[in-house]
Design an enzyme around this catalytic site. Structure first.
Site, short mmCIF file in Angstrom:
data_model
loop_
_atom_site.label_atom_id
_atom_site.label_comp_id
_atom_site.label_asym_id
_atom_site.label_seq_id
_atom_site.Cartn_x
_atom_site.Cartn_y
_atom_site.Cartn_z
N HIS A 20 -5.09 -2.50 7.44
CA HIS A 20 -6.10 -3.50 7.80
C HIS A 20 -5.46 -4.67 8.52
O HIS A 20 -5.97 -5.16 9.53
CB HIS A 20 -6.80 -4.06 6.54
CG HIS A 20 -7.67 -3.09 5.82
ND1 HIS A 20 -7.58 -2.89 4.46
CD2 HIS A 20 -8.66 -2.27 6.25
CE1 HIS A 20 -8.48 -2.00 4.09
NE2 HIS A 20 -9.15 -1.61 5.15
N LYS A 44 -18.24 3.22 -2.87
CA LYS A 44 -16.78 3.23 -2.92
C LYS A 44 -16.22 2.72 -4.25
O LYS A 44 -15.03 2.58 -4.40
CB LYS A 44 -16.19 2.40 -1.77
CG LYS A 44 -16.39 3.03 -0.41
CD LYS A 44 -15.63 2.27 0.65
CE LYS A 44 -15.72 2.95 2.00
NZ LYS A 44 -14.92 2.27 3.01
N ARG A 94 -7.72 5.88 12.03
CA ARG A 94 -6.47 6.42 11.52
C ARG A 94 -6.27 7.85 11.98
O ARG A 94 -5.18 8.24 12.31
CB ARG A 94 -6.48 6.41 9.98
CG ARG A 94 -6.44 5.04 9.37
CD ARG A 94 -6.51 5.13 7.87
NE ARG A 94 -7.72 5.84 7.47
CZ ARG A 94 -8.59 5.40 6.58
NH1 ARG A 94 -8.39 4.27 5.98
NH2 ARG A 94 -9.67 6.09 6.28
N SER A 132 -7.56 2.33 1.55
CA SER A 132 -7.74 1.59 0.30
C SER A 132 -8.04 2.53 -0.86
O SER A 132 -7.53 2.36 -1.96
CB SER A 132 -8.88 0.58 0.44
OG SER A 132 -8.56 -0.41 1.35
#
Length: 170
Positions: A20, A44, A94, A132
Site C-alpha cells: 500500500h 473482509k 499485484r 492484507s
C-alpha cells in the site's frame, strides 16, 4: 488558474502494508493532492476498527512529503470521489487475478461517473505478493510478518493477535 488534480486511493488498509505504501508514494507524485479513503468491507472481517485503521494510515503517511489527506468513508467509491473533488481513482495491481476484478470495477465506476478516471499502478515486483488478508492470516498462525509491514504496524498486528488469540491454539 489551473484546477488542482485530486486523486483518491481507496482501501480497507486492514492493516496497511508496504505494498500500500508503495502505491501511496508513487500515486502521490501523479496528483496535487492524494486522498486516501479508508473504508470498511465487512466481507473482509476487519482486524482493526475504522478509527484504528485511519490512525495507522495517518501515522504511516506522516513522513511523505506530499499533500495527503486520510479520510474514512462508507459510501459508493464514486460518490466519495465526487465529494472530494477527485478526477482520478488510483488502484494498485499485484497480479493478473487483481486485474480482472479491477477492470470490472473500473468499468462499473466509469458507468456511474464518467468524469473520474481510474489509473492502475503496478506494485513494485518485490511487494506484489503482499495482501492484507494474507498478512493477517500469517500473523494469526504465529508466522513472521516483518517483511510485509512497517515495524510499527507489525507491533500493532502482533498485539492484536495476542489479544484475540492465535489460531491453532487451545
Amino acid at each position: 488558474m489551473s484546477r488542482q488534480r485530486i486523486g483518491v486511493y481507496p482501501g480497507t488498509f486492514d492493516p496497511i502494508t508496504l505494498g500500500h505504501m508503495d502505491i501511496i508514494r508513487r500515486g502521490a507524485k501523479l496528483v496535487d493532492r492524494l486522498v486516501i479513503g479508508v473504508t470498511t468491507n465487512i466481507a473482509k472481517s476487519p482486524m482493526f476498527s475504522d478509527e484504528e485503521r485511519l490512525e495507522m494510515v495517518r501515522r504511516e503517511c506522516a513522513d511523505i512529503d506530499s499533500d495527503i489527506l486520510v479520510v474514512g468513508f462508507n459510501s459508493l467509491l464514486m460518490d466519495f470521489a465526487e465529494s472530494q473533488g477527485a478526477s482520478v481513482i488510483i488502484r494498485g495491481l499485484r497480479a493478473v487475478a487483481d486485474f480482472e476484478y479491477e477492470y470490472q470495477m473500473a468499468g462499473m465506476n466509469q458507468q456511474i461517473n464518467g468524469r473520474v478516471e481510474t489509473v492502475f499502478l503496478m506494485a513494485d515486483v518485490s511487494l506484489q505478493p503482499i495482501a492484507s488478508r494474507l498478512v493477517k492470516e500469517i500473523a494469526l498462525y504465529g508466522g513472521p510478518i516483518r517483511k510485509f509491514v512497517s515495524p510499527a504496524i507489525c507491533a500493532q498486528v502482533e498485539a492484536r493477535v495476542a489479544q484475540i488469540g492465535r489460531k491453532g491454539e487451545g
